[in-house]
Design a protein around this motif. Structure first.
Motif, mmCIF file in Angstrom:
data_model
loop_
_atom_site.group_PDB
_atom_site.id
_atom_site.type_symbol
_atom_site.label_atom_id
_atom_site.label_comp_id
_atom_site.label_asym_id
_atom_site.label_seq_id
_atom_site.Cartn_x
_atom_site.Cartn_y
_atom_site.Cartn_z
ATOM 1 N N SER A 142 25.138 32.610 53.847
ATOM 2 C CA SER A 142 24.968 32.035 55.181
ATOM 3 C C SER A 142 23.853 31.001 55.197
ATOM 4 C CB SER A 142 24.666 33.145 56.193
ATOM 5 O OG SER A 142 25.761 34.042 56.293
ATOM 6 N N PHE A 143 22.826 31.217 54.389
ATOM 7 C CA PHE A 143 21.729 30.244 54.282
ATOM 8 C C PHE A 143 22.265 28.905 53.788
ATOM 9 C CE2 PHE A 143 18.360 28.018 52.056
ATOM 10 C CZ PHE A 143 17.256 28.180 52.875
ATOM 11 N N ILE A 144 23.117 28.948 52.773
ATOM 12 C CA ILE A 144 23.690 27.716 52.226
ATOM 13 C C ILE A 144 24.599 27.043 53.239
ATOM 14 C CG2 ILE A 144 25.299 26.830 50.481
ATOM 15 C CD1 ILE A 144 24.088 28.925 48.550
ATOM 16 N N ALA A 145 25.376 27.835 53.984
ATOM 17 C CA ALA A 145 26.243 27.264 55.015
ATOM 18 C C ALA A 145 25.411 26.542 56.073
ATOM 19 C CB ALA A 145 27.093 28.352 55.646
ATOM 20 N N ALA A 146 24.294 27.136 56.479
ATOM 21 C CA ALA A 146 23.418 26.492 57.457
ATOM 22 C C ALA A 146 22.744 25.262 56.866
ATOM 23 C CB ALA A 146 22.365 27.486 57.964
ATOM 24 N N ASP A 147 22.435 25.326 55.578
ATOM 25 C CA ASP A 147 21.864 24.162 54.890
ATOM 26 C C ASP A 147 22.855 23.003 54.922
ATOM 27 O OD1 ASP A 147 19.635 23.381 52.602
ATOM 28 O OD2 ASP A 147 21.595 22.502 52.194
ATOM 29 N N ASN A 148 24.100 23.291 54.614
ATOM 30 C CA ASN A 148 25.129 22.255 54.648
ATOM 31 C C ASN A 148 25.302 21.704 56.062
ATOM 32 O OD1 ASN A 148 25.788 22.195 51.906
ATOM 33 N ND2 ASN A 148 27.267 23.860 52.118
ATOM 34 N N ASP A 149 25.187 22.577 57.059
ATOM 35 C CA ASP A 149 25.320 22.125 58.439
ATOM 36 C C ASP A 149 24.191 21.164 58.795
ATOM 37 O OD1 ASP A 149 26.488 22.272 61.177
ATOM 38 O OD2 ASP A 149 24.548 23.171 61.639
ATOM 39 N N PHE A 150 22.984 21.436 58.331
ATOM 40 C CA PHE A 150 21.850 20.536 58.579
ATOM 41 C C PHE A 150 22.171 19.138 58.082
ATOM 42 C CE2 PHE A 150 17.994 18.392 57.253
ATOM 43 C CZ PHE A 150 17.115 18.588 58.299
ATOM 44 N N HIS A 151 22.649 19.055 56.844
ATOM 45 C CA HIS A 151 22.930 17.733 56.265
ATOM 46 C C HIS A 151 24.176 17.105 56.881
ATOM 47 C CE1 HIS A 151 19.804 17.646 53.150
ATOM 48 N NE2 HIS A 151 19.926 18.962 53.182
ATOM 49 N N ALA A 152 25.176 17.917 57.209
ATOM 50 C CA ALA A 152 26.369 17.381 57.862
ATOM 51 C C ALA A 152 26.008 16.758 59.209
ATOM 52 C CB ALA A 152 27.406 18.487 58.054
ATOM 53 N N GLN A 153 25.030 17.336 59.912
ATOM 54 C CA GLN A 153 24.585 16.771 61.184
ATOM 55 C C GLN A 153 24.022 15.368 60.992
ATOM 56 O OE1 GLN A 153 24.948 17.933 64.180
ATOM 57 N NE2 GLN A 153 25.401 20.105 63.898
ATOM 58 N N LEU A 154 23.335 15.144 59.888
ATOM 59 C CA LEU A 154 22.780 13.815 59.606
ATOM 60 C C LEU A 154 23.895 12.787 59.452
ATOM 61 C CD1 LEU A 154 20.013 14.757 56.974
ATOM 62 C CD2 LEU A 154 19.724 14.429 59.440
ATOM 63 N N TYR A 155 24.897 13.131 58.641
ATOM 64 C CA TYR A 155 26.004 12.206 58.403
ATOM 65 C C TYR A 155 26.779 11.954 59.697
ATOM 66 C CZ TYR A 155 25.431 12.514 53.314
ATOM 67 O OH TYR A 155 24.955 12.438 52.024
ATOM 68 N N ALA A 156 27.017 13.006 60.470
ATOM 69 C CA ALA A 156 27.781 12.860 61.709
ATOM 70 C C ALA A 156 27.037 11.975 62.699
ATOM 71 C CB ALA A 156 28.066 14.232 62.322
ATOM 72 N N ALA A 157 25.731 12.164 62.822
ATOM 73 C CA ALA A 157 24.943 11.368 63.768
ATOM 74 C C ALA A 157 24.934 9.896 63.381
ATOM 75 C CB ALA A 157 23.511 11.904 63.833
ATOM 76 N N ALA A 158 25.052 9.641 62.070
ATOM 77 C CA ALA A 158 25.084 8.252 61.590
ATOM 78 C C ALA A 158 26.498 7.688 61.564
ATOM 79 C CB ALA A 158 24.476 8.178 60.190
ATOM 80 N N GLY A 159 27.499 8.507 61.957
ATOM 81 C CA GLY A 159 28.881 8.059 61.931
ATOM 82 C C GLY A 159 29.444 7.930 60.528
ATOM 83 N N LYS A 160 28.958 8.756 59.603
ATOM 84 C CA LYS A 160 29.353 8.665 58.192
ATOM 85 C C LYS A 160 30.001 9.961 57.708
ATOM 86 C CE LYS A 160 27.259 4.669 58.124
ATOM 87 N NZ LYS A 160 28.060 3.418 58.214
ATOM 88 N N GLN A 161 30.851 10.554 58.544
ATOM 89 C CA GLN A 161 31.454 11.836 58.174
ATOM 90 C C GLN A 161 32.291 11.743 56.906
ATOM 91 O OE1 GLN A 161 31.416 10.439 61.211
ATOM 92 N NE2 GLN A 161 31.446 11.961 62.846
ATOM 93 N N GLU A 162 32.971 10.626 56.687
ATOM 94 C CA GLU A 162 33.796 10.501 55.478
ATOM 95 C C GLU A 162 32.937 10.488 54.225
ATOM 96 O OE1 GLU A 162 36.615 7.349 55.587
ATOM 97 O OE2 GLU A 162 37.538 8.012 57.456
ATOM 98 N N LEU A 163 31.730 9.969 54.332
ATOM 99 C CA LEU A 163 30.825 9.990 53.183
ATOM 100 C C LEU A 163 30.341 11.417 52.904
ATOM 101 C CD1 LEU A 163 28.695 6.755 53.725
ATOM 102 C CD2 LEU A 163 30.624 7.121 52.167
ATOM 103 N N TRP A 164 30.174 12.206 53.960
ATOM 104 C CA TRP A 164 29.824 13.617 53.743
ATOM 105 C C TRP A 164 30.944 14.333 53.001
ATOM 106 C CZ3 TRP A 164 26.211 16.916 53.045
ATOM 107 C CH2 TRP A 164 26.413 18.282 53.229
ATOM 108 N N ALA A 165 32.191 14.041 53.371
ATOM 109 C CA ALA A 165 33.323 14.644 52.665
ATOM 110 C C ALA A 165 33.323 14.223 51.202
ATOM 111 C CB ALA A 165 34.637 14.240 53.346
ATOM 112 N N LEU A 166 32.991 12.966 50.923
ATOM 113 C CA LEU A 166 32.897 12.490 49.541
ATOM 114 C C LEU A 166 31.810 13.233 48.779
ATOM 115 C CD1 LEU A 166 33.456 10.432 47.237
ATOM 116 C CD2 LEU A 166 31.823 8.896 48.368
#
Length: 238
Positions: A142-166
């Motif tokens: 769960s710690f790792i899942a929350a860690d990934n969510d932290f970074h996914a929030q950065l990409y989403a806020a910048a409008g770079k969700q496809e780069l997060w998927a990459l």
């Protein structure tokens, strides 16, 4: 001398049954990939197509397709007419994934620091609070899942969700290194400290500090590579 931490058990959790409304192969791929990244299936684990088909209640075709995708990501080694095994952690591929992620996220945190998005800061703080709870009880998954969510929030806020998927598609080897390193004393708290510093720098609009803290944050595991290798020599390859 710091003692090595035992790797998680070598069998994948069965988990919920497959959703029959969705194609089977992507679900099998996701389940196996998650088990490999969590080291429930550590390097060297054999993957029997017959046993996997029985476990997931599917024919051999979805199993074959899932294993092909895992092979493309370098997470399994397929030996035709012989065996399929979970690959060892390729340090070279881990370093390349780190290079890609760092290059992207340095630009992303600079952009976000310049935007002063308070709603993003609140979401980052929420992810950090969840991580703190999971760290206290030693729930690394769960710690790792929350860690990934932290970074996914950065990409989403910048409008770079496809780069997060990459990034996620290329992260299998570095993610396994991080999973091996995470139980080390103080590691989880260091991650939390860096996340807080990144969030505060974004909140303050300090792009240089955000980049500085991010660079230190992402380099933590590779800087301890010799220690990880000494604890798990059978799991790594150059």
């Amino acid at each position: 001398m710091e003692t090595a931490h035992p790797a998680p058990r070598a069998t994948a959790r069965r988990g919920p049954r497959l959703d029959r409304a969705r194609q089977a192969a992507p679900q099998v791929f996701e389940r196996l990939r998650n088990a490999i990244l969590a080291l429930e299936l550590p390097p060297g684990s054999p993957l029997s197509r017959t046993e996997l088909a029985a476990q997931f209640g599917v024919s051999s075709t979805p199993i074959r397709d899932a294993l092909m995708r895992l092979e493309e990501e370098g997470l399994v080694d397929v030996f035709p007419q012989h065996a399929t095994v979970v690959s060892r952690v390729d340090v070279g591929r881990a370093e390349q994934a780190h290079f890609l992620r760092q290059a992207l996220e340095l630009e992303i945190v600079r952009l976000l620091a310049e935007q002063h998005d308070q709603a993003l800061v609140l979401r980052l703080d929420h992810a950090i609070a969840l991580q703190q709870q999971f760290a206290k009880v030693g729930d690394f998954a769960s710690f790792i899942a929350a860690d990934n969510d932290f970074h996914a929030q950065l990409y989403a806020a910048a409008g770079k969700q496809e780069l997060w998927a990459l990034v996620r598609r290329s992260s299998g080897h570095i993610d396994r290194l991080r999973r091996l390193h995470l139980p080390s004393p103080g590691k989880a708290q260091n991650i939390l400290r860096h996340h807080r510093l990144i969030a505060r720098a974004i909140e303050a609009g300090d792009a240089d500090a955000a980049q500085q803290h991010l660079r230190k944050h992402l380099s933590g595991t590779l800087s301890e590579l010799d220690k990880i290798r000494s604890h798990y020599p059978e799991y790594l390859t150059d």
